[in-house]
Design a protein around this motif. Structure first.
Motif, PDB file in Angstrom:
ATOM      1  N   GLY A 163     -24.098   6.889  29.991  1.00 36.20           N
ATOM      2  CA  GLY A 163     -24.386   6.168  31.227  1.00 36.20           C
ATOM      3  C   GLY A 163     -23.145   6.138  32.079  1.00 36.20           C
ATOM      4  N   ASN A 164     -22.243   5.210  31.734  1.00 31.76           N
ATOM      5  CA  ASN A 164     -21.022   5.029  32.505  1.00 31.76           C
ATOM      6  C   ASN A 164     -19.906   5.988  32.090  1.00 31.76           C
ATOM      7  OD1 ASN A 164     -20.084   3.657  34.707  1.00 31.76           O
ATOM      8  ND2 ASN A 164     -19.666   1.754  33.643  1.00 31.76           N
ATOM      9  N   PHE A 165     -20.173   6.836  31.117  1.00 29.23           N
ATOM     10  CA  PHE A 165     -19.256   7.885  30.663  1.00 29.23           C
ATOM     11  C   PHE A 165     -18.079   7.359  29.843  1.00 29.23           C
ATOM     12  CE2 PHE A 165     -16.840  11.922  31.060  1.00 29.23           C
ATOM     13  CZ  PHE A 165     -17.873  12.812  30.867  1.00 29.23           C
ATOM     14  N   GLY A 166     -18.173   6.110  29.363  1.00 30.96           N
ATOM     15  CA  GLY A 166     -17.073   5.561  28.567  1.00 30.96           C
ATOM     16  C   GLY A 166     -17.076   6.093  27.145  1.00 30.96           C
ATOM     17  N   ASN A 167     -18.248   6.078  26.528  1.00 35.17           N
ATOM     18  CA  ASN A 167     -18.367   6.485  25.144  1.00 35.17           C
ATOM     19  C   ASN A 167     -17.943   7.946  24.966  1.00 35.17           C
ATOM     20  OD1 ASN A 167     -19.068   6.549  22.460  1.00 35.17           O
ATOM     21  ND2 ASN A 167     -21.209   5.986  22.753  1.00 35.17           N
TER      22      ASN A 167
ATOM     23  N   THR B  47     -26.503   4.574  19.512  1.00 32.49           N
ATOM     24  CA  THR B  47     -25.868   3.477  20.235  1.00 32.49           C
ATOM     25  C   THR B  47     -26.564   2.132  20.164  1.00 32.49           C
ATOM     26  OG1 THR B  47     -26.902   4.340  22.227  1.00 32.49           O
ATOM     27  CG2 THR B  47     -24.600   4.928  21.868  1.00 32.49           C
TER      28      THR B  47
ATOM     29  N   LYS C 206     -21.584  -1.352  22.178  1.00 31.18           N
ATOM     30  CA  LYS C 206     -20.564  -2.079  22.930  1.00 31.18           C
ATOM     31  C   LYS C 206     -19.750  -3.014  22.022  1.00 31.18           C
ATOM     32  CE  LYS C 206     -22.190  -0.653  27.054  1.00 31.18           C
ATOM     33  NZ  LYS C 206     -23.337   0.182  26.672  1.00 31.18           N
TER      34      LYS C 206
ATOM     35  N   SER D 235     -29.796   1.037  29.411  1.00 32.99           N
ATOM     36  CA  SER D 235     -28.330   1.000  29.393  1.00 32.99           C
ATOM     37  C   SER D 235     -27.731   2.301  29.917  1.00 32.99           C
ATOM     38  CB  SER D 235     -27.809   0.730  27.985  1.00 32.99           C
ATOM     39  OG  SER D 235     -28.329  -0.493  27.533  1.00 32.99           O
TER      40      SER D 235
ATOM     41  N   ASP E 228     -26.381  -4.147  27.669  1.00 33.40           N
ATOM     42  CA  ASP E 228     -25.719  -4.337  26.378  1.00 33.40           C
ATOM     43  C   ASP E 228     -24.288  -4.866  26.484  1.00 33.40           C
ATOM     44  OD1 ASP E 228     -27.955  -3.558  24.982  1.00 33.40           O
ATOM     45  OD2 ASP E 228     -27.412  -1.446  25.038  1.00 33.40           O
TER      46      ASP E 228
HETATM   47  C1  LIG Z   1     -23.788   1.346  27.260  1.00 33.83           C
HETATM   48  C2  LIG Z   1     -24.766   2.120  26.463  1.00 33.83           C
HETATM   49  C3  LIG Z   1     -24.855   3.511  26.581  1.00 33.83           C
HETATM   50  C4  LIG Z   1     -24.020   4.289  27.579  1.00 33.83           C
HETATM   51  O1  LIG Z   1     -22.666   4.322  27.227  1.00 33.83           O
HETATM   52  P1  LIG Z   1     -21.571   4.683  28.338  1.00 33.83           P
HETATM   53  O2  LIG Z   1     -20.274   4.432  27.678  1.00 33.83           O
HETATM   54  O3  LIG Z   1     -21.823   3.744  29.482  1.00 33.83           O
HETATM   55  O4  LIG Z   1     -21.788   6.088  28.707  1.00 33.83           O
HETATM   56  C5  LIG Z   1     -25.763   4.173  25.782  1.00 33.83           C
HETATM   57  N1  LIG Z   1     -26.552   3.511  24.918  1.00 33.83           N
HETATM   58  C6  LIG Z   1     -26.491   2.184  24.782  1.00 33.83           C
HETATM   59  C7  LIG Z   1     -27.417   1.506  23.832  1.00 33.83           C
HETATM   60  C8  LIG Z   1     -25.591   1.436  25.532  1.00 33.83           C
HETATM   61  O5  LIG Z   1     -25.547   0.120  25.385  1.00 33.83           O
END
Ligand SMILES: *Cc1c(COP(=O)(O)O)cnc(C)c1O
Length: 496
Positions: free
Chosen positions: A267-271, A425, A112, A320, A145
């Protein structure tokens, strides 16, 4: 090319990038999307000669077209500096034939930081450009995070305040300690009695609450979002996809034009969506592998073309990614139906009322061109952490291990031999208890910092500054509230 932004739920209005950044979420509840995709102006071999900041400028200028060169470079210079513990910013580690793109070298040791170290600068510059004089109040729901990274980014930034909601009991001990020890005159951290989706829905409802927004406007405040739905977070994430391709190119691991895979713990599909944007602007991508944990709503979605959140919410060792509503997926849905805002709005309404929606065949085809879904159970994650540690000495965190386990299975199933980058991540120190438990084959009852010192002895990886800082830090935030009390807690924070 002058890129403008539209809501995914209403295409009658166009907005500038700076307006979309200040606003966060569109008024109709939709997400801002560029009205078209630009292309990288340099060829990749030339781009590979630039450093992280240089590539950041080349990528961001394509999307933030109403920023001047000076404004954008000011934001980039202030973001990607010595807050990162390596001048590479996002180094690649080569482990057993795959590459791990380490996005955890920033001030809060999770990916993040890549976007949240620049967002406060993008936000304050954007506010100035739009003649906004109210104090900006960042409201954020976090699965662990984002909260700390946003707090670190916005703490004591003039003209801003930040209020973070996290699920009490739903984040790791280290994540919680990082947040509740946050210093800064403009920060507030609140635990809620609910899970991440409750926190996120609560924040979304507050953004959409007209009356409450008018009330705070009258007092000189204005809400904005630091969540991954903000275009000011999405675009900076495109940079490290381009950068990692350039790193492989520069070191002769690939040649210009060779497609690569990215495996992304999601998770939220942003990455992973940022990876899709990178492909759209010219990075050759074969597959984007979306890796889920036991909350495998996305895995099921990619396989069945039905998004169905009606299921049990599972707390895993990768908190996360413990998410059942992946907000940024809406942007892909919007693109997959040919930017048809009314079609997208109707699907999102199905999600709201029935908790699910189905894709048409054409939408499914569009998505299948690039995306593949995979998932790894907690047991698979533990096995993968131990396997890689035993074989190479490399230690990865639980989220990265979800991707790594999914990658292993994907390779076994498909025999795909495309060069693959696993998006890493978080630092293993952020999830020490789970990581060490996997390596040692049993969960320990010992205190967190004992485990941190033991992981240090086993991994020989230096303990990050972010962890040393909280070892003896005082708890400054102890508010816990019901979901229904989120609004009144914000009122208290703003002194209404
Ligand atoms: C937020 C997070 C993710 C998920 O990323 P998204 O962009 O929400 O899909 C994965 N790993 C870690 C450690 C994160 O902090």
């Amino acid at each position: 090319m002058n890129i403008q932004y539209k809501s995914t739920r209403d295409d009658s209005k166009l907005f500038s990038a700076s307006y979309a950044i200040v606003k966060g979420l569109a008024e109709d509840g939709g997400l801002f999307m560029p009205d078209q995709f630009p292309s990288l102006e340099m060829n990749l071999d030339d781009l590979a000669k630039l450093d992280y900041k240089g590539i950041a400028y080349e990528v961001m200028k394509l999307f933030f077209t109403d920023f001047t060169e000076e404004e954008l470079k000011y934001c980039i210079e202030n973001a990607y500096d010595s807050k990162f513990d390596t001048p590479e910013i996002a180094p690649l580690a080569s482990i057993e034939g795959a590459y791990y793109l380490e996005l955890f070298h920033g001030s809060t040791i999770a990916f993040k930081d890549m976007a949240l170290s620049i967002l406060p600068y993008l936000m304050t510059v954007s506010a100035k450009k739009n003649n906004i004089n109210e104090e900006i109040v960042i409201l954020t729901a976090t699965s662990g995070d984002t909260g700390k990274a946003a707090l670190a980014g916005f703490a004591d930034v003039p003209g801003t305040r930040i209020c973070v909601f996290y699920p009490k009991g739903g984040v790791s001990v280290i994540q919680e300690k990082q947040m509740v020890t946050q210093v800064g005159k403009n920060v507030k951290v609140i635990g809620i009695k609910g899970n991440f989706d409750d926190a996120q829905t609560g924040v979304k409802n507050i953004f959409g609450d007209k009356e409450f927004n008018e009330l705070i406007n009258a007092k000189g405040f204005r809400f904005s979002s630091a969540n991954s739905i903000n275009i000011g977070r999405l675009i900076p994430q495109v940079v490290y996809y381009v950068y990692s391709y350039c790193t492989l190119l520069k070191s002769g691991k690939i040649e210009e034009g060779d497609p690569i895979n990215f495996v992304v713990p999601t998770g939220n599909f942003g990455n992973i969506l940022a990876g899709f944007f990178a492909q759209r602007i010219g990075i050759p991508v074969h597959k984007l592998v979306c890796a889920s944990n036991d909350n495998k709503v996305l895995f099921d979605f990619f396989n069945t073309a039905v998004y169905d959140r009606n299921r049990e919410f599972i707390l895993t060792s990768s908190p996360s990614m413990d998410i059942l509503i992946s907000s940024n997926l809406e942007r892909l849905i919007y693109l997959s139906c040919g930017q048809d805002a009314s079609k997208n709005a109707s699907l999102m309404n199905d999600l709201k009322t029935e908790g699910k929606y189905s894709l048409t065949e054409d939408m499914k085809k569009f998505i299948d061109q690039l995306f593949v879904g995979g998932y790894a159970s907690t047991e698979m994650v533990d096995d993968r952490i131990k396997e890689i540690y035993d074989e190479t000495g490399y230690v990865m965190d639980t989220h990265t291990a979800v991707a790594s386990a999914v990658y292993k299975k994907y390779i076994n199933d498909t025999k795909d031999d495309t060069t693959s980058v696993i998006v890493s991540t978080a630092s293993p120190y952020k999830f020490t208890r789970s990581v060490l438990g996997a390596i040692e084959g049993k969960k320990s009852e010992e205190e967190d910092f004992v485990l941190i010192d033991r992981l240090n002895a086993k991994s020989k990886m230096p303990i990050p500054k972010a962890v040393e800082e909280i070892r003896n830090a005082a708890v400054l935030h102890d508010t816990v509230c019901e979901i229904s009390e989120m609004k009144s807690e914000i009122g208290k924070f703003l002194g209404l």
